[in-house]
Design an enzyme around this catalytic site. Structure first.
Site, PDB file in Angstrom:
ATOM      1  N   LEU A 173     -42.606  37.319 -12.157  1.00  0.00           N
ATOM      2  CA  LEU A 173     -41.738  38.440 -12.466  1.00  0.00           C
ATOM      3  C   LEU A 173     -42.264  39.056 -13.758  1.00  0.00           C
ATOM      4  O   LEU A 173     -42.757  38.347 -14.640  1.00  0.00           O
ATOM      5  CB  LEU A 173     -40.289  37.984 -12.679  1.00  0.00           C
ATOM      6  CG  LEU A 173     -39.564  37.351 -11.487  1.00  0.00           C
ATOM      7  CD1 LEU A 173     -38.190  36.848 -11.915  1.00  0.00           C
ATOM      8  CD2 LEU A 173     -39.438  38.333 -10.333  1.00  0.00           C
ATOM      9  N   ASP A 174     -42.156  40.369 -13.899  1.00  0.00           N
ATOM     10  CA  ASP A 174     -42.551  41.024 -15.157  1.00  0.00           C
ATOM     11  C   ASP A 174     -41.737  40.455 -16.311  1.00  0.00           C
ATOM     12  O   ASP A 174     -40.616  39.967 -16.118  1.00  0.00           O
ATOM     13  CB  ASP A 174     -42.317  42.530 -15.077  1.00  0.00           C
ATOM     14  CG  ASP A 174     -43.200  43.206 -14.051  1.00  0.00           C
ATOM     15  OD1 ASP A 174     -44.226  42.612 -13.660  1.00  0.00           O
ATOM     16  OD2 ASP A 174     -42.860  44.335 -13.639  1.00  0.00           O
ATOM     17  N   ARG A 175     -42.280  40.572 -17.512  1.00  0.00           N
ATOM     18  CA  ARG A 175     -41.603  40.016 -18.682  1.00  0.00           C
ATOM     19  C   ARG A 175     -40.152  40.478 -18.777  1.00  0.00           C
ATOM     20  O   ARG A 175     -39.246  39.681 -19.047  1.00  0.00           O
ATOM     21  CB  ARG A 175     -42.345  40.419 -19.972  1.00  0.00           C
ATOM     22  CG  ARG A 175     -41.721  39.809 -21.225  1.00  0.00           C
ATOM     23  CD  ARG A 175     -42.403  40.262 -22.493  1.00  0.00           C
ATOM     24  NE  ARG A 175     -42.031  41.635 -22.844  1.00  0.00           N
ATOM     25  CZ  ARG A 175     -42.369  42.214 -23.997  1.00  0.00           C
ATOM     26  NH1 ARG A 175     -43.109  41.569 -24.874  1.00  0.00           N
ATOM     27  NH2 ARG A 175     -41.995  43.453 -24.255  1.00  0.00           N
TER      28      ARG A 175
END
Length: 361
Positions: A173-175
């Site tokens: 997942l993106d940050r």
């Protein structure tokens, strides 16, 4: 089962007992997100002639200019793959593979190490664990964030995961995206989960707050690659330059935020490209609220893209049973929806219904 948490941001599924909190441990602060540098060119190796050899020994022979220690670090970081499948060092080659090696900078050499990063675990058994990632936590070491990532936290709390590439992480997942993520705890689970991702049978559904009045449902089918102008961004590109990507979405509710129309969407991924939902929604004129990198409107007090991985469905690697987990919206996104006048109970009830396939872009 005992969860390792700091501040609970996501809850376990309603049908499961909520994990009991453990004492929080201070983690090293992650560095601010840095612009993505152009990666060093990947190396492709035809494994013909390598049948029966272990991957790590084969690479040492084919890449004599790279030390065995550095090669082991690259393998541990998941930088050696065949197609989309990450390969452990002891993989026995069949001689038909095309192996892709992504050279890592010197700064990465010490990144496969434990750090006391708090984790919220919502399910764990002998084969896998499911956790709920808070916004702001980087999943995997990368330039600007070589330590203090979710991977480092897994190595701290579950040291046995050091035997698996990326400590068992099979998707990201993106940050600044929150929500559910599955981690393999065995080689069998790693192979099974990777296969489910490759076959597009793992169900990953997201809740997103997008700018504007979106259509009731739709499908964005467009390849994704590096943006020509900014190396920080991805973009919809011609098929020859990108990787196939498909996102299904449906509108759950409409609202207004700071005088602008907004749509609460549920998105379902068929593929899993970098920034996929963010790029696809931007491409049809509806970037995510807060996602200023992709042209989304900024909202005072909300400092990330409005995106949450709320539902995860997979086949258990050992039992063969289909399992489903759900994580409610974290407080920051719930507050944003309430400010937009969106009735969350009705919207979330709609999200639990069967997912239709809508108009294609």
């Amino acid at each position: 089962m005992r969860a390792i948490i700091a501040k609970p941001l996501c809850a376990a599924p309603a049908e499961q007992e909520a994990p009991a909190p453990a004492a929080a441990q201070e983690a090293p602060a992650a560095a601010p997100e840095a612009p993505a540098a152009a990666p060093e060119a990947a190396i492709e190796l035809d494994a013909a002639g390598g049948a029966g050899q272990r991957l790590d020994r084969y690479l040492a022979a084919r890449l004599p200019g790279v030390s065995r220690t550095r090669l082991q670090h690259w393998i541990a970081l998941g930088a050696v793959r065949c197609g989309d499948r990450i390969l452990p060092g002891k993989t026995r080659l069949r001689g038909i593979e095309t192996i892709v090696v992504e050279p890592q900078p010197r700064e990465a050499d010490g990144s496969f190490a434990p750090d006391p990063v708090p984790l919220e675990i919502v399910h764990e058994d002998d084969e896998l664990l499911v956790l709920c990632k808070p916004a702001g936590l980087v999943v995997h070491p990368a330039p600007g964030n070589w330590r203090g990532t979710l991977m480092n936290g897994l190595l701290f709390h579950r040291p046995a995961l050091a035997a698996l590439p990326r400590a068992g992480i099979v998707h990201r997942l993106d940050r600044d995206t929150s929500g559910l993520l599955v981690v393999a705890k065995s080689e069998r689970a790693l192979a099974s989960l990777a296969a489910q991702l490759a076959q597009r049978s793992m169900g990953r559904r997201y809740l997103a707050l997008a700018d504007g009045e979106c259509p009731p449902a739709g499908t964005v089918d467009a390849p994704i690659g590096r943006d020509d102008v900014s190396r920080v961004r991805m973009a919809v590109v011609p098929a020859a330059r990108g990787r196939a990507a498909r996102t299904f979405f449906r509108r759950l509710a409409l609202g207004r935020l700071a005088g602008r129309a907004v749509s609460l969407l549920e998105c379902r991924l068929e593929s899993g490209r970098t920034h996929q939902i963010r790029v696809h929604l931007r491409s049809i004129g509806h970037p995510l609220v807060g996602d200023t990198l992709y042209g989304g409107p900024a909202v005072a007090g909300f400092v990330r893209q409005a995106l949450h991985a709320w539902r995860l469905e997979l086949v258990h690697p050992a039992s063969g049973r289909t399992l489903v987990w759900q994580a409610p919206l974290p407080e920051d996104l719930s507050t944003l929806c309430r400010e937009a006048g969106i009735a969350l109970p009705a919207a979330l009830e709609a999200a639990r219904r069967a997912f239709p396939i809508g108009e294609r872009w």
